[in-house]
Design an enzyme around this catalytic site. Structure first.
Site, PDB file in Angstrom:
ATOM      1  N   THR A 103       0.830  -1.207   0.000  1.00 27.02           N
ATOM      2  CA  THR A 103       0.000   0.000   0.000  1.00 27.02           C
ATOM      3  C   THR A 103       0.863   1.255   0.000  1.00 27.02           C
ATOM      4  O   THR A 103       0.558   2.244  -0.677  1.00 27.02           O
ATOM      5  CB  THR A 103      -0.917  -0.002   1.248  1.00 27.02           C
ATOM      6  OG1 THR A 103      -1.748  -1.154   1.186  1.00 27.02           O
ATOM      7  CG2 THR A 103      -1.776   1.253   1.310  1.00 27.02           C
ATOM      8  N   HIS A 160       2.042   1.916  -3.391  1.00 29.84           N
ATOM      9  CA  HIS A 160       0.996   2.543  -4.205  1.00 29.84           C
ATOM     10  C   HIS A 160       0.960   4.050  -3.947  1.00 29.84           C
ATOM     11  O   HIS A 160       0.793   4.848  -4.861  1.00 29.84           O
ATOM     12  CB  HIS A 160      -0.387   1.962  -3.872  1.00 29.84           C
ATOM     13  CG  HIS A 160      -0.533   0.523  -4.241  1.00 29.84           C
ATOM     14  ND1 HIS A 160       0.130  -0.063  -5.289  1.00 29.84           N
ATOM     15  CD2 HIS A 160      -1.290  -0.470  -3.683  1.00 29.84           C
ATOM     16  CE1 HIS A 160      -0.207  -1.341  -5.363  1.00 29.84           C
ATOM     17  NE2 HIS A 160      -1.065  -1.612  -4.408  1.00 29.84           N
TER      18      HIS A 160
END
Lengths: 342, 342, 342, 342
Positions: C40, C43
């Site tokens: 994450t 990202h």
């Protein structure tokens, strides 16, 4: 306000005028609409051994209630003013292993509303907001108050599968009666009610029990054996606390069956572990309180949809001034659930 | 005897005179009292792609029935002459890993009665005795025959908890209708029926559905969202096989919900795994057949106690000579369950 | 203090000096000892489509950490000064149906630490005290930080039984690698690792995988079929989010098997529901986060007893000043877990 | 062939020459490679009260064995000539409710190999083929024979979750020792062994017990309380049958814990249901035999992968001529598992 107070460490209680409590941080003030009397309240009233060891007068006792939220303490954002509420009576710490793993109902630091804290036999009560259960207004106040013990019934009856099963309920007090209704509403095949009290056995039949057994007149093990073609019952719900019932229940249990135990025997009870549990491959569940909050969702749904009808189980209703009549009735066992109103 | 035979590899079937079968070792000869038509039978009748790849004519097809055991093959000691029986249609090997671990219904070497073996659209049928389910004579023959698909409904609906839950049933054919009845009988809170067929939605309402949704006229996701206060349904029963229903069902499912899937889409279906399953923490159950024999015990109890009423679901009844009318009705969808009688 | 900040809505991040936060009510101030980089975070760093739609710069991102509590905000009594802690990154409301029924990890009002709130890529972080997990000091800080993704692995792997089972792990990133280790520590029979990255497959073998499969070179369905005598695997752990892996996993699954899905495909994925789920009688679990707090108890025990060894999985360690090297490594996939130190 | 025969209704047994049995329909003839002595065999040998009421001499007793199938009776197609096999000793009816619902191990019409039928203390034995478990040849014959009691251990230990849990095993006979090994192999955190026999406690430590407690010298409730920070153990495995152990186990159990009971007390035992079960919300499982056949799959995997090592548990090995030495050792308790070889 009026309140029923255990004023001194002795039998009985008094209806007194006391100040309306102020809701502290995290609490909500509830205007009481209905109160119901639990067996625990009777123990406090009669001042039995357990009560003497646990309860510290003066105490407003009582813990089953329905009412309206009229004021909120600081941070009490779980409910809103105007909400129609009932109370979960297990006040938990939210910190211990049990609370942290979905088992709040058996919190290590458990306190009980109206036993370890000021209770609800009054016109108003300040209750931790996180213990309030917002209830659909279509449910009558009497029923809403009784959600707590019906929750015991649901927790016990549905701690395993009941669909198509034969169920024996030992002990037809209000919780046992509710358990019969719950089992029938949830797909049980045959539900047997066992007690020694004809008044309560009659209610069991009204609730829909397939068969009732007066254990003073017939041997429940024999009757249940016959009723189940010699197999025994799939599910044994122990709601009496009586050693004889416990022995009979395990004897009457089918191989592979489930026993869910809510009743509280006063001391150790002889159990035939070899034949009643091990060889049978039985499962036994100890049941305390209500799952927070899974049980409450189930209870609310069953009452809201009227799949469970409490009318035959709630047998008496008194204004709180006449609370002594209610307790006296409870003592005789000639009642189902008794409601007090403010 | 008379039998409905798939004689040639093409659409249709014939009512023919054929010899009464002799029960082989392990088989019982059953005199048929009621037969019911399954969607699978319609596939064989219309000779769809699946049927062409699986079925080898000539074949007496049909697998849902009730009847009386009149003769036993060698070693067929699971039933007795005179028993009133229905048939589990999964014929299993009793040897594979699945059979040895309580999952016979998905046996590795599964054969289906009336698909892979001679079936029951006849006056008599020889059936493996271990596939016969002795049925209480108080259950009418029509209902007894329909125990098999009701078993699909029970297996699907009760693969998880339904008490107090909201349930959406996508697909209101006979199994979906039975699932609605089963959920209601087992304590579900609200049960929603979704279909594109007004005839069947009307039956869903008669069975007791809280609300029905015609998916051609309203968006089920929106309606279910509104009906559940924006939460979505606790349980999604997929009984249509339609890709649109599958997408809608996962979209309408509550976080933490359960999807039980019985319908058979014809090919791969796009699924929003990220939003429909992973983030929701959903549980999905693939459902095939009936648990042998847990499901049958539940079905029998629900029918015997009349907690599930099949009257609104069984809509038509024909003598077997008029079987073509039954199949034609099935094709139009203007029916619930169709019964044939010998 | 130093912090890694997403300063602007574009790719990259900056190491900046920012003020040490003050713990608000319910928060604890933690001096960070180890941080680990999650997918994450990558990202957010690369500023992909998801990040653009969700993250609002400026933001200190990062959510996996271990550190010491050095100051408590008002009422933050879940931890004590001096406690060695890691963080559960799901910040929950404690009010919704999910929170009230033991499913906090999928709270309706979920916020993610370091995504929706200021995170932990810094020398200090103020974190809700109820999100801190007091960790045994015998667990190294690097491992303690990685408890959160190991928790994903435990939640996924142990959402069903693994004892004696064959398990296929699709996706051998850090969570997949941890899942392999967890399965082996909890009694799994054979554990297969599948990926397209030889570096990670090599780690899978060091962790103890029975067999690894490079899906670019061999067909996982064929290899898993051969490895299981044609039966297929008992358990399929989906940790890749790749549509091909999802198709292969369901194809390779044994009848009666379990698929637990953690990976997040970017859009709807075609699933052969009929053959991969329904006929197989499969169970599919969507997995999000970690059960609060059951999963953490398991993770801590497995690490404390060294039944799970994270040494082969934690492959790189950088001072936070060199965070860009860490993110770059993550992007190439030539790493297991990457640790940053303050 | 040689066989150990209970010839007369009195203590002792004789090694005799008897005819090699012929396999009847459904049976397989097994050439025995290893036999192991169970506590039940000792009861038959010493001719205790239970044995007198159940066993009908003359009888070849014994039921734990490994061997090779050398001949098949008619229809005995579950195994093949040359298969290396062990025996499930519960001979079941396949007709009763329990057999039909996945609970064969507690069949209503249960017979026990070597108790109710001719057993396996011999060079050859004819055994129902459906009771034979084909075993991987990589498992040594001694271990293969012991699969049956290891199955009791697996069934008991794994009747609930053990990952990360604290487990107290009361009774360190061979099954208790195996249970310790199984728990450790399946992710348990800490496993405590309690007995009154120092020889067996020493084996418990070799098997890997975190701590052993000699109940004659220390109070298990106190020690387990200290070891678990006052919480009590998550799991209590009762493998002694001793009333004192049962009382201690329930007292030492954590709230929300599980008790799995395999030991067989001679009569009813006082149980503190209120404090040990109800208030604790405990789950109690009665355990009999092995789940057929889930347990066997687990046992085989744990032994085949050597996750469970039986070396420390199998302490003695005698040729069958010296069987009396084996029984004598069993009587003294100065042994783990005792093997006899033909």
């Amino acid at each position: 306000m009026k309140a029923i107070v255990k004023r001194e460490p002795k039998a009985g209680a008094e209806l007194m005028e006391v100040p309306v409590p102020r809701p502290k941080a995290g609490e909500a003030l509830v205007r009481i609409k209905a109160m119901s009397i639990c067996g625990t309240d009777l123990h406090i009233y009669t001042w039995n051994e357990w009560a003497q060891s646990r309860v510290k007068p003066p105490l407003i006792f009582g813990h089953e209630m329905a009412g309206e939220v009229i004021e909120l303490g600081e941070g009490a954002d779980q409910v809103h003013t105007g909400d129609f509420v009932a109370a979960e009576t297990h006040i938990v710490c939210n910190r211990c292993y049990l609370c942290l793993t979905g088992q709040k109902h058996i919190c290590t630091n458990l306190a009980i509303l109206g036993v370890d804290t000021q209770g609800i036999f009054a016109e108003y009560a300040a209750i931790p907001a996180e213990n309030l259960w917002v209830t659909d207004p279509s449910i009558p106040a009497d029923w809403a108050s009784v959600q707590e013990p019906v929750g015991n019934a649901v927790h016990t009856a549905l701690s395993g599968d009941v669909v198509g099963k034969t169920v024996a309920v030992f002990g037809c007090g209000p919780i046992g009666l509710a358990a019969i209704a719950v089992c029938l509403a949830c797909g049980a095949g045959e539900v047997y009610g066992i007690d020694v009290n004809p008044y309560r056995l009659a209610i069991a039949r009204r609730v829909g029990a397939t068969l009732t057994i007066d254990a003073r007149e017939e041997d429940p093990v024999r009757v249940l054996g016959e009723a189940t073609g010699g197999e025994g019952v799939d599910v044994f719900l122990e709601m009496s606390g009586a050693p004889s019932a416990i022995a009979q229940g395990f004897a009457a249990l089918r191989f592979g069956g489930r026993a869910s135990m809510l009743g509280l025997p006063a001391g150790p009870v002889p159990v035939d572990i070899t034949n009643g549990i091990v060889f049978k491959g039985a499962t036994v569940h100890g049941i305390s309180g209500r799952k927070m909050w899974d049980t409450w969702y189930k209870v609310s749904s069953l009452l809201r949809t009227r799949k469970v009808d409490l009318s035959p189980i709630i047998t008496h209703r008194f204004p709180m001034e006449r609370f002594e009549e209610g307790f006296e009735l409870m003592r005789t066992g000639q009642c189902g659930k008794v409601i007090l109103t403010p």
